[in-house]
Write a protein that holds these residues in place. Structure first.
Motif, PDB file in Angstrom:
ATOM      1  N   LEU A 157       0.537  -1.736  -0.115  1.00 51.97           N
ATOM      2  CA  LEU A 157       0.084   0.275  -0.123  1.00 51.97           C
ATOM      3  C   LEU A 157       0.659   1.208  -0.110  1.00 51.97           C
ATOM      4  N   LYS A 158       2.077   1.389   0.709  1.00 48.44           N
ATOM      5  CA  LYS A 158       2.671   2.379   0.727  1.00 48.44           C
ATOM      6  C   LYS A 158       3.600   2.729  -0.805  1.00 48.44           C
ATOM      7  N   LEU A 159       4.180   1.591  -0.819  1.00 44.33           N
ATOM      8  CA  LEU A 159       4.626   1.983  -2.358  1.00 44.33           C
ATOM      9  C   LEU A 159       3.580   2.444  -3.709  1.00 44.33           C
ATOM     10  N   PHE A 160       2.266   1.471  -3.312  1.00 49.27           N
ATOM     11  CA  PHE A 160       1.621   1.389  -4.503  1.00 49.27           C
ATOM     12  C   PHE A 160      -0.025   2.595  -4.356  1.00 49.27           C
ATOM     13  N   TRP A 161      -0.318   3.007  -3.796  1.00 49.81           N
ATOM     14  CA  TRP A 161      -1.495   3.371  -2.897  1.00 49.81           C
ATOM     15  C   TRP A 161      -1.787   4.184  -4.192  1.00 49.81           C
ATOM     16  N   SER A 162      -1.138   5.048  -4.908  1.00 51.53           N
ATOM     17  CA  SER A 162      -1.423   5.853  -5.812  1.00 51.53           C
ATOM     18  C   SER A 162      -2.036   4.913  -7.356  1.00 51.53           C
ATOM     19  N   ARG A 163      -1.902   4.001  -6.875  1.00 53.10           N
ATOM     20  CA  ARG A 163      -1.930   3.077  -8.310  1.00 53.10           C
ATOM     21  C   ARG A 163      -3.355   2.205  -8.239  1.00 53.10           C
ATOM     22  N   LEU A 164      -3.980   2.264  -6.607  1.00 54.55           N
ATOM     23  CA  LEU A 164      -4.991   1.409  -6.381  1.00 54.55           C
ATOM     24  C   LEU A 164      -6.997   1.923  -6.887  1.00 54.55           C
ATOM     25  N   ASN A 165      -7.509   0.980  -7.202  1.00 53.22           N
ATOM     26  CA  ASN A 165      -8.736   0.972  -6.723  1.00 53.22           C
ATOM     27  C   ASN A 165      -9.087   1.064  -5.035  1.00 53.22           C
ATOM     28  N   ILE A 166      -8.809   1.878  -4.495  1.00 50.26           N
ATOM     29  CA  ILE A 166      -9.247   2.336  -2.855  1.00 50.26           C
ATOM     30  C   ILE A 166     -10.000   1.509  -2.188  1.00 50.26           C
ATOM     31  N   PRO A 167     -11.413   1.781  -3.148  1.00 53.50           N
ATOM     32  CA  PRO A 167     -13.018   1.286  -2.426  1.00 53.50           C
ATOM     33  C   PRO A 167     -12.551   0.178  -2.454  1.00 53.50           C
ATOM     34  N   LYS A 168     -12.075  -0.637  -3.149  1.00 57.43           N
ATOM     35  CA  LYS A 168     -11.986  -1.770  -3.226  1.00 57.43           C
ATOM     36  C   LYS A 168     -10.897  -2.429  -2.244  1.00 57.43           C
ATOM     37  N   VAL A 169      -9.752  -2.241  -2.280  1.00 61.97           N
ATOM     38  CA  VAL A 169      -9.194  -2.825  -1.163  1.00 61.97           C
ATOM     39  C   VAL A 169      -9.693  -2.421  -0.076  1.00 61.97           C
ATOM     40  N   ILE A 170      -9.970  -0.607   0.242  1.00 58.27           N
ATOM     41  CA  ILE A 170     -10.181  -0.982   1.531  1.00 58.27           C
ATOM     42  C   ILE A 170     -11.642  -1.807   2.015  1.00 58.27           C
ATOM     43  N   ARG A 171     -12.690  -2.489   0.821  1.00 56.22           N
ATOM     44  CA  ARG A 171     -12.932  -3.822   1.681  1.00 56.22           C
ATOM     45  C   ARG A 171     -12.513  -5.229   1.727  1.00 56.22           C
ATOM     46  N   ALA A 172     -11.293  -4.879   1.002  1.00 53.95           N
ATOM     47  CA  ALA A 172     -10.892  -6.342   1.327  1.00 53.95           C
ATOM     48  C   ALA A 172      -9.713  -6.420   2.825  1.00 53.95           C
ATOM     49  N   VAL A 173      -9.556  -5.479   2.760  1.00 60.66           N
ATOM     50  CA  VAL A 173      -8.520  -5.084   4.107  1.00 60.66           C
ATOM     51  C   VAL A 173      -9.338  -5.214   5.598  1.00 60.66           C
ATOM     52  N   GLU A 174     -10.916  -4.271   5.441  1.00 62.14           N
ATOM     53  CA  GLU A 174     -11.879  -4.664   6.328  1.00 62.14           C
ATOM     54  C   GLU A 174     -11.396  -6.103   6.811  1.00 62.14           C
ATOM     55  N   LYS A 175     -12.403  -6.733   5.464  1.00 60.79           N
ATOM     56  CA  LYS A 175     -12.968  -8.112   5.686  1.00 60.79           C
ATOM     57  C   LYS A 175     -11.571  -8.835   6.289  1.00 60.79           C
ATOM     58  N   SER A 176     -10.775  -8.254   6.215  1.00 63.60           N
ATOM     59  CA  SER A 176      -9.172  -9.296   6.976  1.00 63.60           C
ATOM     60  C   SER A 176      -8.276  -8.715   8.031  1.00 63.60           C
ATOM     61  N   HIS A 177      -9.446  -7.823   8.512  1.00 67.22           N
ATOM     62  CA  HIS A 177      -9.239  -6.776   9.880  1.00 67.22           C
ATOM     63  C   HIS A 177      -7.903  -6.461  10.385  1.00 67.22           C
ATOM     64  N   LEU A 178      -7.611  -6.169   8.687  1.00 69.28           N
ATOM     65  CA  LEU A 178      -5.840  -5.547   8.303  1.00 69.28           C
ATOM     66  C   LEU A 178      -5.956  -3.842   9.142  1.00 69.28           C
ATOM     67  N   TRP A 179      -6.257  -3.128  10.569  1.00 68.78           N
ATOM     68  CA  TRP A 179      -6.794  -2.292  10.618  1.00 68.78           C
ATOM     69  C   TRP A 179      -5.605  -0.597  10.200  1.00 68.78           C
ATOM     70  N   PRO A 180      -4.466  -0.891  10.595  1.00 64.27           N
ATOM     71  CA  PRO A 180      -3.274  -0.240   9.993  1.00 64.27           C
ATOM     72  C   PRO A 180      -3.273  -0.086   8.582  1.00 64.27           C
ATOM     73  N   GLU A 181      -4.026  -0.575   7.687  1.00 59.49           N
ATOM     74  CA  GLU A 181      -4.121  -0.238   6.809  1.00 59.49           C
ATOM     75  C   GLU A 181      -4.852  -0.041   6.097  1.00 59.49           C
ATOM     76  N   LEU A 182      -5.812   0.067   7.202  1.00 61.94           N
ATOM     77  CA  LEU A 182      -7.774   0.313   6.601  1.00 61.94           C
ATOM     78  C   LEU A 182      -6.648   1.757   7.250  1.00 61.94           C
ATOM     79  N   VAL A 183      -6.553   2.126   7.791  1.00 62.87           N
ATOM     80  CA  VAL A 183      -6.306   3.176   8.234  1.00 62.87           C
ATOM     81  C   VAL A 183      -5.496   4.890   7.032  1.00 62.87           C
ATOM     82  N   PHE A 184      -4.704   3.752   6.701  1.00 58.83           N
ATOM     83  CA  PHE A 184      -4.036   4.229   5.951  1.00 58.83           C
ATOM     84  C   PHE A 184      -4.567   4.936   4.689  1.00 58.83           C
ATOM     85  N   LEU A 185      -5.178   3.826   3.972  1.00 55.68           N
ATOM     86  CA  LEU A 185      -5.899   3.603   2.897  1.00 55.68           C
ATOM     87  C   LEU A 185      -7.333   4.608   3.240  1.00 55.68           C
TER      88      LEU A 185
END
Length: 1655
Positions: free
Chosen positions: A1344-1372
């Protein structure tokens, strides 16, 4: 009035206009100028996007446009919007003209754009900086690359792009997070040098400044603002760029500190704007602090906070002299220099005189007038006129007429420039002259004929134009005067000047533009004097404008023209004004007609002739028209019959066409009266007109009436011409008769002839009798009438009796030769001489119907009379049948060789002549009927006269089947005799077989079968002319086939000369198959014989034997086809091979392949390939080899030339799973797609991958990939997958494939490998992030740190939230600007590694303030030690009372003690109360004392009541002080008395200003023996105590010694007062009787006396 040096204004609240607060951010809201604000909005589901445009210049008018795209900006001044979609698609529209200015697609996304000036748009991508000229006219033109972005700005958020005026210097500004703060980077680029430099900074701007010594040339400077991320210090830097070496003065680099409050740790400069006019630099920070600096010196002028909400965008304000911004609440705020206060502020607050003078000079600002005046006077006094002039030019107060006069009156030293010229030149260099200065300078310049110089200053806007200036300029140049009037907004003078310059077309647009309402009447009057035509045109243009038309008094304007005898122009005006022809304009219509009838009758005539008006006074106009000789117009408007009669007789001046049409407007009575008037006036002269009128309106007046009119005036000629117009159209018999009668009277015989010849309306009997009685010289009309209506016999009798024989001849010869027969009949009846009749006939030879003539003559038994006529007719070539009929009858009756004539002549009517002969000679009748083929009559006459042999011969000759059927009918009693005659006489006489054949058919059709066969046998088999006759032989065979089949074989043996192709099919038809075979074989028709064996006998074996016997290729081929049809495939193939015939290869291939006869098929195909080159043959050969697994043969075939369609063959082999052969086919044609599929089926996956690479087809890659995955060939599958994942639409299917099989690591490996591809796209990085979140969470954050500008952030948000990756979710959430969700996630999902600093950065950006309080509660529970740091960040937007109440209710106030101390300056009652409670609890009386003294918003009496009972004396002291503040003197003194706080008690009594309170305290001190306090109170409250009370109290308590100082002072004061009064009385002065109780003693402490509250 405020003494602040700025004017602060809230322009608008965007939320009050309906703008959704969620779109108030840097991405959605753009603010290019103080003209427009653009907000991009979208619906909650994202389905609909719109752009709201707020026009600040039009009272905040809001316009919404439905537009897609991810960004929209408005042009700084025009209604031009630029829309960007998907980052790359850019379209620019002019919303006013609805035209597209630009439309293009860039190769890379645009991440920022901004207008650099009014023409050029700057665009920034990830790699480049572009510029675009929007108004170059090239719609499809793309931006040009200016330069590349510096790598130092790669990870920054671009917030600004600026350029200087010349567009040769540019600065790109970006910000980024660094060390927990926001750092800034600026890329400064020089276009001329093509060099970039990166410097630290958050804001930047280019501007110009005029320095002393450089004349009017300005230097260019670059201004930046920065806050160091390490030290937190702010710095303003100003440096010169591109210095001109010709300028003596260079700008020295300046730096200045930018102050940031200690609690604004995360604040940084967000915008800089520079007022070039005033030399003021505005620095605005994120947290809303505004800093003002002077540009030349860099001096800090002012700092203040203008908003508690954070600011996210800004622009220039008021012609770039101020700054405007938008905060997160939607407030649009503006700051500019206060023109009236800035200079006084610098003088008074900053005490910087030189700076104040500089600012005042530069901007022409007030406030330093006294300084300028002193300086000016000093310089004048010292004789320094040059500097005095410069000072005067720099001061607004000195720029007046007095100064100008003083400078004008000063004589310059020899060779020196006069002070007044120095004064004006200085002003012109600096800027613009005021009104008075402009007038003073204009006079000498114009008088010296230097208009060019004046015009130059005017164009440069150096002069303040006024009406007086225009008046001065006007005598010298009208055009320049107009320019002055325009700039001065002197509308009346502008219009007058335009009129004088005859620029009338500009007057109205000008009035509309400036909303000026001129006096058009006066204006038009002015224009009339110079150009009546232009005045008329101008008035007409006013009328054509709806806005001005209603303001005009058209009648008065017309009077202006008419009164000055401008008839034409006035008329033109009124014609345009009255074109609507309304009733209320009737008087004006009358006026314009009157004027023109009196002065220009021809114009009036034209107006009336064009029917422009219809509401004028018609009687008046008619009378004037009559007087003017316009009788036509008079008649048009008169209604009285007498007037009409008087005018209508002037036919010499009236157009005939009009006059005739005029009668159409009259009724019948008026018309007749006017006609009579015309006839009475001049019958001969007006007869033609009368005829035209009566002709045209005959239907209206009535023909009988008009006929009577003409007859009454005995106008036969007129009647004739009148009726001539009706006679061809009328249905009235009387009219036609009257016309004939009038024509007879006027001897118009030709017209009578025409009418009786062509007219069908008249009564023939009446006309015939009239003509008969009239006995005209020309009897031809009479002849024509008799001819047309059947009066020929009567006509001949009349003409014969009257001996008009020439008209009989005329009739026969010229009128109607066809009636000659009737004429001859009538003449015969009159016993006319034969000679006349024959001469008459001779004169019309060839024109008379002979039949009718012979009929008429034959009736009268005089047929021989016609013989000479008939013979002459023949001689002249007549071929009429009636001639021959008549001649035949004459020859028959005279027995003059009738048989010869009948046989040889073909022209007569056989029926007519035959019938004529029947009773005279039947044989002659037979001859006639035979010649004419009159079947029925011939058979009838031969039967009646037993002439059967003649009938037989006729029947055989005719050979008509119908005729045969008729005579051979069984009911014919003559049939037997006829048949015998045919057989015995007819047939033997024939040599032509055709009649025999017809006879045979007739016999057959009439059931004479046996008779027919016997007849034919006798004819054919016995010697006769028809033995070898093909037709007869065929007839015999035909008859035998039908009626005697047993004899057919015998006949075949005996007969040779017949048509086998005709007889054989008949045999087959009648089941005589062997006979048919014998016929074909006998005639060597082998193919047909073979067909009989195959198709009819149906014996392939016998057919094979027969073919083998004959042995020809054609028969073998035919046999092969039959065998193939019989599915005897090997035999058929063998037969085709023997025939060497490949022509039927398609059927052979189809049937053989269907039967699986591949082995037998191959030889046939090889044979076929020798002669044919057809793809089907080669296709089948390859398939046959493949079916027999002869791969080597296929290779050999493909190695040589082949026309096979290998793609088709390969598909068939692939479908039949013959993969090896299919591989050979696809390889041969390089069909890599199909080859790859084949290799997959063969299990050669490496080769399949290599082939798929050549195919480069998504479908192939998918198929090969699926196969590799299925076989767990993951290395190869990855190769395929890399070619699939670059297509976003293929990702889901590919991921599902891997996941369904559980190959998670391989899937991740695939996407990791793909992320380095050149074609890597957002979907790949997004999917990899989702995969990491599912299967390898350790890699998520780094990805995420390397490629956040090239992500479909809403889709990744749903994925990390589902996986309970909270720091990553905050970052997104943070990188998607979802600060609310980021904060909530950190609050709700925090566990280990909570990042307090990062949370502070997030929490300040949330839009929902409720999250603040959730954060506070969270910190209380989880991180109480960090609570204060959090609160310090939240304070600017926090509801402080609510926050304090939260902690009060939870009894956690000690946790937020530093926070309370920090917010105490806000003087909030809740905060104060909480802090008081905390201090009481901690028993910190000093802090409580300070708070109570500093902040007064709390319940003072309530707090005093609580503290009064506290055990500590310090708190009781505070309670007493609070009571004192609230004037509760008794309670306050009681506490002080109780605690023995005498000093406080004394101060309280003195402050109360109440003598009773002081006296009570004095008494208390005396009672308690506190003499020191008594003396102190007496000293302090001296003015509040009565002298007698002190004396009494001291006397009673023996305190005389203690009050001695008091007594001395009192006596001294008393004595001084008496002396002063005595002095005033002695001087006669008025004594002031006011009481002076407030006057302190000289020895008193005045500081205590002046303290109002004691705090």
């Amino acid at each position: 009035m405020s003494d602040l040096p700025i004017d602060f204004t809230e322009l608008v609240d965007l939320t009050s206009l309906g703008i959704n607060p969620q779109f108030l951010d840097f991405r959605s809201t753009t603010f290019e100028s103080d003209h427009f604000i653009t907000v991009r909005e979208s619906s909650t589901d994202g389905s609909a996007n719109s752009v709201a445009i707020i026009d600040l210049s039009k009272n905040n008018e809001i316009t919404r446009k439905n537009m897609g795209g991810d960004s929209a900006i408005m042009h700084p001044d025009q209604m031009v919007i630029s829309v960007r979609a998907n980052g790359t698609i850019v379209q620019i529209f002019n919303l006013e003209t609805k035209t597209k200015l630009k439309s293009f697609t860039l190769d890379e996304p645009v991440i920022f754009w901004k207008w650099l000036n009014n023409d050029v748009l700057g665009l920034v991508s990830a790699r480049n900086i572009y510029t675009l000229n929007v108004f170059d006219g090239n719609v499809n033109g793309k931006p040009t690359v200016l330069t590349q972005r510096n790598a130092a700005l790669n990870n920054t958020q671009v917030i600004n792009l600026i350029a200087n005026d010349k567009l040769d210097w540019f600065a790109l500004v970006g910000i980024m997070q660094e060390n927990g703060r926001i750092s800034g980077k600026i890329q400064l680029y020089s276009k001329n040098r093509n060099i970039s430099q990166v410097i630290d900074g958050h804001v930047a701007s280019f501007t110009n400044i005029l320095l002393e010594g450089n004349g009017s040339e300005k230097v260019q400077v670059f201004v930046t603002g920065n806050r160091n991320v390490n030290t937190g210090n702010g710095e303003l830097r100003i440096i010169e760029i591109d210095h001109d070496a010709n300028l003596p003065t260079q700008y020295a680099k300046k730096t200045a500190d930018i102050f940031f409050p200690p609690d604004a740790t995360n604040d940084f400069p967000i915008a800089v704007q520079i007022s070039e006019k005033y030399g003021i630099v505005y620095i605005l920070t994120k947290y809303g602090f505004i800093h003002l600096y002077e540009l030349e010196t860099g001096t800090n002028l002012f700092v203040n906070r203008i908003t508690a909400e954070s600011v996210f965008t800004s622009t220039s304000y008021r012609e770039k002299n101020g700054i405007a911004c938008i905060n997160k609440k939607g407030q649009v705020l503006a700051v500019e220099v206060s023109k009236d206060q800035i200079v006084p502020y610098i003088l008074e607050k900053l005490s910087n005189v030189s700076l104040a003078l500089t600012v005042a000079k530069r901007g022409g600002l007030p406030g330093a007038d006294d300084l300028f005046n002193k300086q000016f006077e000093s310089l004048l006094a010292s004789g320094d006129y040059q500097n005095a002039a410069k000072v005067a030019a720099s001061s607004t107060s000195l720029r007046n007429g007095n100064t100008i006069n003083r400078l004008k009156n000063i004589q310059a030293a020899p060779g020196a420039i006069s002070p007044i010229l120095l004064y004006f030149s200085t002003l012109l260099d600096k800027g613009k002259l005021n009104k008075e200065e402009t007038i003073e300078l204009a006079r000498p310049v114009l008088q010296q004929d230097r208009k060019q110089l004046f015009e130059k200053w005017l164009k440069e806007d150096k002069l303040e134009c006024s009406e007086e200036l225009g008046d001065i300029v006007k005598p010298f140049d009208n055009t320049l005067a107009l320019a002055c009037y325009l700039r001065a907004n002197s509308h009346a003078k502008v219009i007058a000047a335009l009129a004088e310059l005859q620029q009338f077309d500009k007057i109205l647009p000008y009035c509309q533009k400036v909303s000026y309402q001129p006096n058009f009447l006066v204006l038009i009057s002015t224009i009339i004097r110079s150009s009546p035509d232009r005045a008329s045109e101008f008035a007409i243009s006013l009328l054509q404008n709806p806005e001005t038309a209603s303001q005009l008094d058209i009648e008065k304007i017309a009077d202006l023209f008419f009164s000055q005898n401008h008839i034409q122009q006035g008329t033109s005006l009124l014609l345009d004004a009255l074109k609507n022809d309304t009733p209320d304009e009737g008087h004006l219509q009358t006026r314009v007609l009157e004027v023109n009838l009196l002065h220009a009758p021809q114009v009036a005539d034209a107006i009336l002739g064009n029917n422009i008006f219809s509401h004028y006074d018609k009687p008046t106009i008619a009378s004037l028209a009559e007087k003017a000789g316009l009788f036509q117009r008079a008649l048009e408007n008169y209604t009285d019959l007498a007037d009409l009669k008087r005018c209508i007789v002037h036919t010499d001046v009236l157009p005939v066409d009009w006059l005739v049409g005029f009668f159409g407007k009259l009724n019948v009575e008026q018309s007749l009266t006017c006609l009579k008037a015309l006839m009475d006036n001049n019958l001969q002269g007006n007869l033609q007109i009368v005829v035209q009128v009566t002709t045209k309106f005959s239907d209206l007046i009535g023909a009988p009436t008009l006929i009577k009119l003409f007859e009454d005036y005995n106008a036969t000629e007129g009647l004739y011409y009148y009726l001539a117009s009706l006679v061809n159209l009328t249905e009235d018999k009387d009219v036609v008769y009257k016309y004939i009668e009038a024509a007879a009277k006027t001897k118009q015989y030709n017209e009578i002839e025409r009418i009786v010849r062509s007219n069908n309306v008249f009564d023939p009997e009446r006309v015939k009798n009239f003509l008969k009685d009239a006995n005209l010289e020309d009897q031809l009309p009479f002849v024509i009438v008799c001819d047309r209506f059947g009066f020929v016999h009567e006509m001949i009798l009349h003409l014969y009796k009257t001996q008009n024989m020439k008209f009989i001849e005329t009739y026969v010869q010229q009128v109607n030769p066809a009636k000659t027969s009737e004429v001859v009949g009538a003449l015969l009846d009159m016993d006319c001489e034969e000679k006349f009749i024959q001469d008459l006939l001779d004169s019309v030879i060839g024109q008379v119907p002979i039949a009718d003539l012979t009929e008429e003559v034959e009736k009268r038994n005089r047929l021989k009379l016609l013989l000479p006529y008939l013979e002459k007719s023949l001689e002249q070539g007549a071929q009429d049948q009636a001639i021959y009929n008549a001649l035949a009858k004459i020859y028959i009756d005279s027995n003059n060789s009738p048989e010869k004539f009948l046989k040889e002549n073909d022209q007569y009517d056989t029926l007519d002549v035959g019938l004529y002969c029947e009773k005279r000679d039947p044989y002659l009748a037979y001859i006639a009927y035979d010649k004419g083929s009159n079947d029925d009559d011939l058979i009838r006459i031969t039967n009646e006269n037993s002439m059967y042999k003649y009938q037989a011969r006729y029947l055989l000759k005719r050979s008509d089947m119908n005729l045969w059927n008729k005579v051979l009918d069984g009911e014919n009693i003559h049939r037997r005799q006829l048949i015998e005659s045919v057989i015995s006489v007819g047939i033997p006489e024939l040599t032509d077989p055709e009649p025999v054949s017809v006879t045979v058919q007739a016999f057959m059709s009439n059931g004479l079968k046996l008779e027919l066969i016997e007849l034919l046998e006798k004819i054919i088999l016995e010697p006769s002319p028809f033995n070898d006759n093909v037709a007869l032989q065929g007839l015999l065979l035909l008859s035998a086939i039908k009626y005697e089949p047993a004899k057919v074989s015998t006949y075949i043996e005996k007969l040779e000369n017949y048509d086998a192709d005709e007889i054989a099919p008949l045999c087959i038809e009648h089941d005589l198959k062997e006979e048919a075979f014998e016929i074909y074989d006998k005639h060597e028709m082998y193919d047909k014989a073979l067909r009989v064996l195959v198709e009819d006998v149906m014996s392939l074996d016998r057919a094979a034997t027969y073919v083998d016997k004959i042995n020809t290729p054609e028969l073998w081929s035919q046999l092969g086809t039959s065998q193939l049809d019989g599915l005897r495939i090997p035999d058929a193939i063998d037969s085709y091979i023997k025939a060497e015939d490949p022509s039927n290869f398609e059927n052979v291939i189809e049937i053989a392949e269907h039967a699986g006869k591949y082995e037998e098929l191959i030889p046939y195909l090889l044979m076929a390939r020798n002669t044919l080159k057809d793809s089907k043959i080669d296709n089948s050969l390859i398939l046959s080899y493949a079916r027999l697994d002869k791969i080597h043969e296929i290779e050999n075939l493909l190695a040589n030339s082949t026309v096979a369609k290998l793609d088709v063959v390969g598909d068939q082999l692939l479908e039949s799973k013959n993969y090896k052969a299919a591989k050979l086919c696809f390889s041969a044609v390089s069909n890599y797609s199909k080859l790859a599929s084949t290799l997959v089926y063969l299990g050669d996956y490496q080769a399949a991958v290599d082939t798929a690479r050549k195919a480069s087809n998504i479908k192939v890659w998918k198929m090969v990939n699926d196969a590799c995955i299925e076989q767990k060939e993951f290395r190869l599958a990855q190769i395929c997958g890399l070619n699939l994942i670059v297509h976003a639409e293929e990702l889901d299917e590919l991921v599902n494939k891997y996941e369904a099989n559980g190959y998670f690591e391989e899937l991740i490996s695939l996407f990791e490998a793909g992320s380095g591809l050149e074609r890597a796209h957002m979907g790949m990085f997004t999917e990899l992030a989702v995969l990491y979140s599912k299967y390898d969470t350790s890699k998520v954050f780094e990805h995420l740190k390397l490629f956040w500008s090239r992500l479909n952030i809403p889709k990744v948000i749903r994925a990390v939230e589902k996986s309970h990756l909270w720091p990553e979710l905050v970052f997104l959430y943070a990188h998607y600007d979802e600060w609310d969700n980021a904060a909530l996630t950190m609050i709700e999902k925090s566990a280990k590694n909570f990042d307090h600093d990062y949370f502070k950065e997030v929490i300040v950006k949330v839009s929902n303030l409720e999250i603040y309080y959730k954060a506070i509660n969270f910190y209380v529970k989880e991180h109480p030690s960090l609570l204060i740091d959090l609160l310090s960040v939240l304070t600017p937007r926090l509801d402080i009372p609510r926050t304090v109440k939260i902690f009060s209710k939870s009894d956690n106030l000690p946790l937020i003690k530093p926070f309370l101390i920090n917010v105490l300056p806000k003087n909030n009652s809740v905060v104060n109360a909480a802090y008081h409670d905390l201090m009481i609890e901690e028993e910190d009386y000093k802090a409580l004392q300070d708070a109570v003294n500093s902040y007064d918003k709390f319940d003072q009496l309530g707090l005093a009541g609580r503290l009064e009972s506290h055990e500590l004396i310090f708190f009781k002291q505070i309670a007493a002080l609070l009571y004192r503040r609230n004037k509760k003197w008794a309670k306050s003194l009681n506490i002080f008395k109780e605690e023995k706080l005498w000093k406080d008690a004394i101060e309280t009594a003195a402050i109360s200003q109440d003598g009773k309170v002081v006296e009570d305290l004095l008494a208390y001190f005396v009672e308690t023996g506190n003499n020191e306090a008594f003396i102190a109170l007496l000293y302090t409250a001296y003015h509040l105590v009565s002298y007698d009370f002190v004396l009494e109290l001291s006397w009673m308590n023996n305190l005389g010694d203690y009050i001695k100082p008091y007594e001395i002072a009192f006596k001294k004061e008393q004595n001084d007062t008496i002396q002063e009064l005595s002095k005033k009385l002695s001087n006669g002065a008025t004594i002031d009787n006011e009481k002076r109780d407030g006057q302190p003693l000289m020895l008193m402490n005045s500081a205590i006396n002046q303290q109002p509250t004691g705090f």
